[in-house]
Design a protein around this motif. Structure first.
Motif, short mmCIF file in Angstrom:
data_model
loop_
_atom_site.label_atom_id
_atom_site.label_comp_id
_atom_site.label_asym_id
_atom_site.label_seq_id
_atom_site.Cartn_x
_atom_site.Cartn_y
_atom_site.Cartn_z
N ILE A 22 1.03 -1.14 0.10
CA ILE A 22 0.01 0.08 -0.21
C ILE A 22 0.97 1.32 0.08
N VAL A 23 0.77 1.97 -1.08
CA VAL A 23 1.57 3.12 -1.14
C VAL A 23 0.74 4.57 -0.92
N THR A 24 1.01 5.25 -0.03
CA THR A 24 0.30 6.60 0.40
C THR A 24 1.24 7.53 -0.36
N LYS A 29 -3.75 10.07 -1.46
CA LYS A 29 -4.22 8.94 -2.16
C LYS A 29 -3.33 7.55 -1.82
N LYS A 30 -4.02 6.53 -1.36
CA LYS A 30 -3.64 5.10 -1.32
C LYS A 30 -3.68 4.33 -2.28
N VAL A 31 -2.80 3.46 -2.63
CA VAL A 31 -2.69 2.69 -3.90
C VAL A 31 -2.08 1.36 -3.63
N LYS A 32 -2.85 0.31 -3.82
CA LYS A 32 -2.35 -0.88 -3.64
C LYS A 32 -1.73 -1.52 -5.00
N LEU A 33 -0.45 -1.91 -4.85
CA LEU A 33 0.26 -2.14 -6.05
C LEU A 33 1.29 -3.23 -5.79
N TYR A 34 2.03 -3.79 -6.76
CA TYR A 34 3.00 -4.75 -6.64
C TYR A 34 4.33 -4.12 -7.28
N SER A 70 4.31 7.37 2.14
CA SER A 70 5.02 5.97 3.00
C SER A 70 4.64 4.86 2.06
N ILE A 71 5.07 3.59 2.36
CA ILE A 71 5.10 2.50 1.73
C ILE A 71 4.67 1.34 2.98
N GLU A 72 3.93 0.51 3.11
CA GLU A 72 3.73 -0.54 3.84
C GLU A 72 3.42 -2.03 3.00
N LEU A 73 3.54 -2.93 3.53
CA LEU A 73 3.26 -4.22 3.12
C LEU A 73 1.63 -4.24 3.27
N ALA A 74 1.05 -4.60 1.99
CA ALA A 74 -0.61 -5.15 2.00
C ALA A 74 -0.63 -6.43 2.90
#
Length: 75
Positions: A22-24, A29-34, A70-74
Motif C-alpha cells: 500500500i503506497v500512500t 491517495k492510497k494505492v495497492k500495487l506490486y 509512505s509504503i507498507e506491506l499489504a
C-alpha cells in the motif's frame, strides 16, 4: 516506512521489492500495487516501478520517491 529525502533506495528495495504494498502518496491517495523494482534512473530520482498483476517481470509505471509519503506491506 516513511519516505523522506534521506530514505535509502536499498532499504526500500530490501523491504518491498516483489511484494504487494500500500503506497500512500503525498496527496493522500492510497494505492495497492506490486513493486517490481526500486531504481535510480537517468531521470535523476529514486523511484518504485510497479504493476497491478503481481508479475515479477513487468512494470507498468513508476512513482518517484518525492511523491510518496509512505509504503507498507499489504495484508
Amino acid at each position: 516506512m516513511k519516505i523522506k529525502k534521506e530514505t535509502n533506495l536499498w532499504d526500500v528495495m530490501d523491504a518491498f521489492n516483489r511484494k504487494w504494498c500500500i503506497v500512500t502518496l503525498k496527496n493522500g491517495k492510497k494505492v495497492k500495487l506490486y513493486i517490481v523494482d526500486v531504481d535510480y534512473e537517468t531521470f535523476g530520482y529514486d523511484m518504485i516501478i510497479y504493476n497491478y498483476t503481481g508479475s515479477n517481470s513487468y512494470g507498468v509505471d513508476d512513482i518517484p520517491f518525492s511523491k510518496i509519503e509512505s509504503i507498507e506491506l499489504a495484508e
